[in-house]
Design an enzyme around this catalytic site. Structure first.
Site, PDB file in Angstrom:
ATOM      1  N   GLN A 185       3.730  49.903  83.617  1.00  0.00           N
ATOM      2  CA  GLN A 185       2.280  49.870  83.812  1.00  0.00           C
ATOM      3  C   GLN A 185       1.832  48.419  83.808  1.00  0.00           C
ATOM      4  O   GLN A 185       2.348  47.601  83.050  1.00  0.00           O
ATOM      5  CB  GLN A 185       1.553  50.720  82.773  1.00  0.00           C
ATOM      6  CG  GLN A 185       1.863  50.423  81.327  1.00  0.00           C
ATOM      7  CD  GLN A 185       0.931  49.396  80.748  1.00  0.00           C
ATOM      8  OE1 GLN A 185       0.098  48.836  81.456  1.00  0.00           O
ATOM      9  NE2 GLN A 185       1.073  49.135  79.459  1.00  0.00           N
ATOM     10  N   GLU A 205      -3.007  57.683  77.746  1.00  0.00           N
ATOM     11  CA  GLU A 205      -2.303  56.707  76.929  1.00  0.00           C
ATOM     12  C   GLU A 205      -2.800  56.757  75.486  1.00  0.00           C
ATOM     13  O   GLU A 205      -2.036  56.646  74.544  1.00  0.00           O
ATOM     14  CB  GLU A 205      -2.518  55.302  77.518  1.00  0.00           C
ATOM     15  CG  GLU A 205      -1.683  54.233  76.832  1.00  0.00           C
ATOM     16  CD  GLU A 205      -1.865  52.857  77.463  1.00  0.00           C
ATOM     17  OE1 GLU A 205      -2.930  52.615  78.050  1.00  0.00           O
ATOM     18  OE2 GLU A 205      -0.943  52.036  77.344  1.00  0.00           O
TER      19      GLU A 205
END
Lengths: 375, 330
Positions: free
Chosen positions: A125, A243
């Protein structure tokens, strides 16, 4: 109220338990962020995928089992109780994939999810930038329109897994005139494309768990944009919810660690009451997290509940591991399992939005206190 | 699996909330503190009409035998309003004790009266409950030990730091039951009482957080509401998280208390978590209110002191942590 598991849930749990007992590698794999560990973890992911256990909650057509959320939680409990390896594919599996399932096109899902499931493509990411950590709206990396796609330029940092990953996803400013949250676009790109330079950063634990990514006119086709250009903030926030929420930090991991902590306490010497109380509090915290997650199955949490959850698990993780080190005393220094876990836990209150940012969100959005600063 | 209240349970809580909001509990508590139990008994009677007093009593004795989940929902609401008196005793522990003793004569005599709200019960059970709380206002006072359950003779009274409470020394009176069965009955009754106390703590903690948030939104200092200061925001956010993660433990313990072999462990974990969250809420609420919260006339103190005495009784945090570890390493 009840804690009953129906026959289907029991059968699924037993199947997972049996498969893990027969397949989990003996001993720990090398760190996921080293070349040897990379290969070993990719091999493990393929084994999971072949058994149809890579991501049990996914639709069948992408290699999942389409099981309900409760079963996915039971899978995680079994996975961690069995001491199975960390998931090298986690950024893709638990962050990018839910985003694609919600905002992506069918073509993107068909192209990206199958190699992700088998860890043939590992994803990093790429959110943070030197000037944009918890304040993601301050992103400066740009995407310029070009024929058939975009040219990406700028710098990303603290990119988890980028040192070993194949591809990355992140936010880019595609409309410099637009205000902070507008004009951002969510883009996937190849970490080996011309114009990309990856510089691994050694973490506190010595592993290159994250990296800086320098982008110099890196071409990405329109087909690698997720959602509409300019709509990246909304897309990214749904990813950030994953997340901060439970997918990455399933209660199973904390339960397994708490059980190990209790066993450590039991086998140790010098068992004073103060340390015992901390061991019990860590165990209670893991149980609270577990029950909170079960409760959330029937009472969908509000949009900002993920912040409360992130605060809880990240602080619990630190407390749990600090307690283990104190139980071990001077011997802790050479206990790689607990010290690695401790160093990993220290990052929790920092990443995915610092805990200070999340306390602000809880205070203002959940409790309704007046805004501290303009956001 | 289901760990959140049903729509019916949510309605039950709302009914109790409305009832207690209308009952002017602060005035009732003030009278209770002065030794006038009549208004408190009247509130208890109305709660009984709403089904609260009979939750732990089987139907054959006029109760609803509703189970521990409904019990914690009611107890949380009573804690939310800081209702004075031996709440966990009358609501949970004493009915459970009489029932578990399995003596029909005792049940016939007391359970219908408890379920109807005509009897308030106090209980001493050393070491967790060294005194009988508010025995002066109780119709039935019991002394529960490892070896026997007895009627209690009340002796000297002590003031509590919760000014609505009065604590009575007790001496053994007539024996109601002895032996291993009595010990098991006491253990089960205490677990239910602990569960109710934990629920009261959670409710009181939520009330304290609500009061602190309301005050922080309106109290202006340095030209802005104090709720805009990060230090205040973060303190209250931490309280919210602690309360939010204590509730599922309480509900899970309500599921296991009746049958599972993890009952003792789960009840103790719930008491520790609810007590800790409520204590955190109390400290934060007083800090946010400042001096006004420290005055008797403001009323915040009813919650502050009740939280403290409930964390100290029905087993201290240290006692419950020791019990959790004993169960985990059994």
């Amino acid at each position: 109220m009840n804690l009953d598991l129906d026959a289907a849930a029991c059968a699924f749990r037993d199947e997972v338990r049996d498969w893990l007992a027969a397949n989990v590698p003996a001993g720990r794999l090398p760190s996921v962020d080293t070349p040897q560990g990379d290969a070993a973890h990719r091999a493990w992911e393929r084994r999971l995928a072949d058994a149809g256990l890579a991501v049990v909650s996914w639709p069948l057509e992408y290699g999942g089992r389409a099981v309900p959320p409760l079963h996915a939680l039971l899978f995680e409990e079994e996975y961690h109780a069995a001491g199975a390896p960390a998931r090298i594919g986690q950024n893709g599996l638990f962050l990018l994939a839910p985003t694609l399932l919600r905002h992506g096109t069918p073509a993107q899902r068909d192209r990206i999810l199958p190699p992700m499931v088998r860890a043939d493509e590992v994803w990093a990411q790429a959110w943070s930038e030197p000037e944009a950590g918890s304040d993601l709206a301050a992103i400066r990396s740009r995407g310029r329109r070009t024929d058939g796609g975009w040219l990406l330029s700028g710098q990303k940092t603290w990119s988890s897994r980028a040192a070993v990953a194949d591809r990355a996803f992140g936010l880019f400013r595609t409309d410099p005139q637009a205000s902070r949250h507008r004009g951002l676009t969510c883009v996937m790109f190849d970490l080996r494309a011309p114009g990309v330079t990856v510089r691994p950063i050694r973490q506190l634990d010595g592993d290159p768990g994250f990296a800086e990514i320098f982008l110099d006119d890196v071409f990405v086709p329109d087909s690698d944009v997720i959602g509409e250009p300019g709509d990246g903030w909304r897309v990214a926030m749904s990813t950030a919810g994953h997340e901060r929420g439970q997918t990455l930090r399933s209660p199973g991991r904390f339960l397994a660690a708490a059980e190990r902590l209790v066993a450590l306490w039991r086998s140790g010497d010098g068992r004073d009451a103060a340390t015992r109380n901390r061991v019990v509090d860590a165990w209670i915290g893991a149980q609270a997290y577990r029950m909170h997650t079960f409760a959330a199955l029937d009472a969908p949490a509000g949009p900002f509940a993920a912040s409360a959850t992130k605060l809880f698990w990240s602080e619990l993780d630190v407390a749990l591991h600090e307690t283990a080190l104190d139980v071990l005393g001077a011997r802790a220094e050479t206990d790689a399992a607990w010290t690695d876990g401790y160093l990993f836990a220290l990052a929790g209150p920092i990443y995915a939005g610092t805990n200070e940012v999340h306390r602000g969100i809880v205070a203002e959005r959940m409790l309704g206190l007046p805004r501290e600063v303009a956001r | 699996m289901r760990l959140v209240p049903t729509a019916e349970q949510d309605r039950f809580a709302a009914v109790l909330h409305d009832l207690l909001s209308a009952a002017d509990v602060p005035a009732v508590a003030e009278r209770w503190a002065q030794g006038d139990a009549a208004p408190g008994r009247a509130v208890w009677s109305r709660l009984a009409d709403a089904g609260v007093a009979g939750l732990a009593v089987p139907e054959r004795w006029g109760g609803t035998d509703a189970g521990a989940a409904d019990l914690v929902i009611a107890a949380e609401e009573l804690g939310h309003h800081a209702v004075p008196g031996p709440v966990a005793e009358t609501l949970a522990a004493v009915p459970a004790l009489l029932l578990a003793l399995g003596d029909d004569r005792l049940c016939d005599k007391w359970l219908p009266e408890l379920a109807a709200g005509r009897v308030v019960a106090a209980l001493a059970a050393p070491p967790w409950l060294p005194y009988a709380t508010d025995a002066h206002a109780a119709d039935l006072v019991l002394l529960a030990g490892d070896d026997a359950v007895r009627l209690a003779r009340t002796g000297a009274a002590h003031a509590s730091m919760d000014y609505t409470r009065r604590l009575f020394e007790v001496s053994p009176g007539g024996v109601l039951a002895t032996g291993p069965d009595a010990a098991a009955a006491v253990a089960r009754a205490l677990d239910l009482g602990v569960l109710a106390a934990a629920a009261q703590l959670l409710g009181a903690g939520c009330a304290l957080l609500e009061a602190a948030v309301a005050h922080a939104r309106t109290r202006v200092q340095f030209g802005r509401p104090i709720g805009r200061f990060q230090a205040v925001q973060h303190k209250l956010a931490e309280v919210a998280v602690a309360l939010e993660f204590a509730r599922p433990l309480l509900h899970a313990a309500a599921v296991t208390v009746g049958s599972a072999d993890t009952a003792a462990r789960d009840v103790s974990a719930a008491k520790v978590a609810c007590g800790s969250a409520a204590h955190q809420a109390a400290r934060a609420a007083l800090q946010v209110h400042g001096a006004i919260g420290y005055t008797r006339e403001h009323g915040l103190g009813r919650w502050l002191t009740k939280v403290r005495v409930l964390t100290l009784t029905w087993g201290t945090a240290a006692q419950h942590r020791a019990r959790v570890m004993a169960e985990l390493t059994r």
